[in-house]
Every structure is written in C-alpha cells, then in structure tokens.
Design an enzyme around this catalytic site. Structure first.
Site, short mmCIF file in Angstrom:
data_model
loop_
_atom_site.label_atom_id
_atom_site.label_comp_id
_atom_site.label_asym_id
_atom_site.label_seq_id
_atom_site.Cartn_x
_atom_site.Cartn_y
_atom_site.Cartn_z
N HIS A 1 -8.36 2.60 -4.53
CA HIS A 1 -7.65 1.45 -3.97
C HIS A 1 -8.39 0.18 -4.35
O HIS A 1 -9.61 0.18 -4.46
CB HIS A 1 -7.58 1.55 -2.43
CG HIS A 1 -6.56 0.64 -1.82
ND1 HIS A 1 -6.86 -0.63 -1.42
CD2 HIS A 1 -5.24 0.84 -1.57
CE1 HIS A 1 -5.75 -1.19 -0.94
NE2 HIS A 1 -4.76 -0.34 -1.02
N GLU B 1 -0.81 6.77 -0.25
CA GLU B 1 0.26 7.47 -0.96
C GLU B 1 0.13 8.99 -0.85
O GLU B 1 1.12 9.71 -0.90
CB GLU B 1 0.26 7.11 -2.46
CG GLU B 1 0.23 5.63 -2.77
CD GLU B 1 1.57 4.96 -2.56
OE1 GLU B 1 2.46 5.61 -1.98
OE2 GLU B 1 1.70 3.80 -2.96
#
Ligand SMILES: CC(C)(COP(=O)(O)OP(=O)(O)OC[C@H]1O[C@@H](n2cnc3c(N)ncnc32)[C@H](O)[C@@H]1OP(=O)(O)O)[C@@H](O)C(=O)NCCC(=O)NCCS
Length: 372
Positions: A258, A313
């Site tokens: 991320h 996700e």
C-alpha cells in the site's frame, strides 16, 4: 513582435510528482495512520464502526459529525429519465461507466444549488445503489426492482440487485464492506470531488468526476484479481511455489502492499473477521488465509527494506464473492461505498471554500519569435 530578450523562465520551485508528500488540505473526516495501521472516521476506530455501526450511521457521522447507531437510509427510486438513459446503454457497458452516467443524468433531473447540503449528500448516496442495481438487471434482460423503504441502504441494494431480500448475515457482511470503503483521506477520487466542489459546481458533478477517477485501475483496485490469483494457486500445498514463482517473474501479489500503510491494513483485518463469520463464504477462504501466511513471509524475505502487508482488497474479495456479486461489479460497488466520503468531503470543502488551483513549473521553450 517584440525585441525583448528571450528570458528563461524563473527557476522552478520544488515539485513532487503525484503530489506525494504534499499537504493539499485539512480534514476532520478520516485519519489514515499508515505507520500504525490505524483508520479513524471522525476519531472513531474503523474496527469499532464495523462491529457496532451500519453504513447509514457511518455516512451520517461523516456528513454531520454526529454518531447515531440507529440512523437509517433506505435506497431511493431511480427517476424515469435516468432509467431511460440506463436502458439506452449497451448491455456490455462497464458498470463503472453506467454508474457515472446515471449519476450525471440524475444531476440533470435535480435542483442542486451550491453550496452542497447534507440532504443532497443523502439523496445522491441513496439513489446510486438503485441505479447500479437497475443497470445490472437491465443488462441481464430483467426489469429493475423498486426500492423497499423498509430496508436499509445495503440490504436494499442487494434486494434490488437480486429481486429477493438477502439474509441478515449477507446484508451485514456487505454493510461491513461499505463501512470500510466509505472514506480514506485525500485519495485521488476524493481529491477530484473536492476540486470540482471548489469551483462551486454541484454535488452530482463532483461525484460523477470522482467515479471517473476511481475507474482507473491504479485507484479502483481489483479484488477480482485476488480471485484470479487464488484460482491460479489452486491448493495450499502449492502456495509457497506459486508465490515464489510469481515474485521471481517480477509480478505483484494482488492484495498486498500500500502507498500509505506500512502496517497491516486495518480494513483488511476488519473484513477478514467478517469473511470468517459469513455463512455463505466462498470455499476458497481457507486457501486465502493459508496463501496470506506464505505471502507475508516470502514478501518480508524478498523486501526486507519495505513492509509489504495485506491490504483491503485481499479480504474484500471473499466478502464480495460471498454476498453473491459478480467480479465485474466490484469496482462500482466500491464506488457506492465511497459516496459517503466523497459527499462529506464536498460538504467540508464548501464550508471553507477556496478554489483549488495549484501552480505548475513551466519547462517548455523560453519566449521566442515565430519562425519567419
Ligand atoms: C498498492 C501498490 C500500488 C502501492 O505501491 P507503491 O507504494 O507505489 O509501492 P512501490 O510500487 O513503490 O513498491 C515498492 C517495492 O515493493 C514491491 N511491491 C509492492 N507491492 C508489491 C506486491 N503486491 N507484490 C510484490 N511486490 C510488491 C515493488 O515491486 C517494489 O519493489 P522494487 O523496489 O524492488 O521494485 C502496490 O503495493 C501494488 O501494486 N500492490 C498490488 C496491487 C494491490 O493490491 N492493489 C490494491 C491496493 S489497496
């Protein structure tokens, strides 16, 4: 024509590509603490909001600052002209394109004076799920389903999508996904919504532009790719070999890493709990958990310099599959969830507005004469 000297432009000021590290505003809505893996909405921890709240209560918190766990928001009907537009779209249109078009058409049917209001935010957030559900049915040759005002927003969305009321566990699981997707600081689509609002344009224009921004694969994410990768792994005993082969090829593991989080993404932690508690969880949830353990170990070995942890996700995939959404609806469903954040940012921007108009360093030719 001028005979002034062709002066070079002034020395450029520091520029940060992608505006990385640039502070472009102030917000009291969401706090993304990448170092410690914390996400707070108006100070409240995301895990607590998922456990004790609902999407309408969280949206209301973002819009008004007030916490009322019983706050409700049913879906709203799709106005007839918007339905006509949806019917005219090709069946193979992307759901994100259909949603963006529906929001734009909806704006044309409303009076949306500036500044935006909480009522406008509620109205667009309540309309959008009905529009996406209507398009999903129309492309399958089915008629749209009218909202049931007795159902709360996420339950109502599933009802309008499938034509049957979801069971409580299914509605609760998707509601949790909506909560974690509601707000995430100055991400690209939220920033877009603020730029549009700063021009004193209306809330539907801000949301339509935000949907267009989220459509890009670098932003909208792809939990469906997590589904594909787990299908490639096949079984837990192949996990180690598959992870190493994938990384050795230079490919990325979907659902890991991320830009902001260096710790475990708190949204992934909340959704993992939800996925594990689901009655209709996909068969491959255990495989996902096993592959995650291996992936975290191998990523730490290959990238000791950079903490690469599980992101939202990864566990969004089993939740969205588990509630019966097809992978091509995942990005537009994420957009529905982000309506609360986009519209809350529109309100916050308008409350202390200044036109957003950054500078740019000119790097083209110095002033010169046209060729004779
Ligand atoms: C999310 C993401 C785009 C963030 O990227 P970023 O902050 O720009 O990180 P970088 O691209 O600078 O990556 C830094 C290093 O870690 C590696 N890396 C980052 N994420 C990785 C992943 N998921 N799998 C394997 N390696 C990864 C990069 O290859 C890079 O290594 P290098 O310096 O040897 O080339 C990135 O982690 C990614 O592509 N993840 C997979 C897709 C995904 O899950 N997206 C959803 C995000 S919510």
């Amino acid at each position: 024509m001028t005979d002034a000297p062709t002066a070079a432009p002034p020395a450029p000021r520091p520029y940060s590509p992608g505006l990385e590290g640039v502070v472009a505003g102030e917000t009291s809505l969401g706090y993304v603490d990448g170092e410690h893996g914390r996400l707070l909405y108006r100070g409240y921890r995301i895990g607590d909001l998922v456990e004790h709240g609902s999407y309408p209560a969280v949206a209301n918190l973002l819009w008004t600052g007030d916490w009322d766990a019983r706050h409700r928001l049913p879906t709203a009907p799709v106005p007839a002209p918007v339905l006509t537009v949806l019917r005219a779209l090709p069946r193979d249109a992307k759901p994100m394109d259909a949603l963006r078009t529906a929001v734009s058409a909806w704006g044309a049917t409303q009076q949306l004076p500036w500044p935006p209001t909480v009522e406008q935010a509620r109205a667009i957030t309540a309309f959008a799920p009905s529009a996406l559900a209507a398009f999903a049915r129309l492309r399958a040759g089915e008629e749209p389903v009218e909202p049931d005002p007795g159902l709360d927003l996420v339950e109502g969305f599933l009802y309008q999508l499938k034509g049957v009321r979801p069971d409580a566990g299914t509605a609760r699981a998707l509601d949790a996904y909506f909560i974690v997707g509601a707000e995430h600081g100055f991400n690209a689509s939220t920033f877009t919504a603020r730029v549009v609002t700063s021009t004193r344009s209306d809330i539907a224009s801000a949301v339509a532009a935000a949907i267009g921004t989220m459509k890009g694969p670098l932003h909208g994410g792809a939990p469906s790719e997590v589904v594909d990768q787990l299908a490639q792994v096949g079984s837990a005993d192949r996990a180690e070999a598959w992870v190493r082969e994938t990384l050795d090829k230079g490919d990325r593991l979907m659902g890991f890493g991320h830009r902001v989080y260096r710790a475990y993404d708190p949204r992934a932690a909340a959704l993992r709990k939800v996925a594990e508690g689901m009655e209709h969880r996909p068969d491959w949830l255990q495989l996902a958990i096993d592959v995650e353990d291996v992936a975290l170990r191998v990523l730490a070995e290959k990238h000791p310099e950079r903490a690469l942890k599980t992101n939202v996700e990864y566990y969004a995939a089993p939740v969205l599959m588990g509630v019966g959404l097809t992978p091509d609806l995942f990005p537009a469903t994420f957009s529905l969830a982000r309506h609360a954040g986009w519209t809350a940012h529109a309100l916050e921007q308008a409350a202390d507005n200044r036109l957003i108009r950054p500078d740019v360093n000119y790097v083209g030719p110095a002033e010169r004469d046209l060729p004779a």
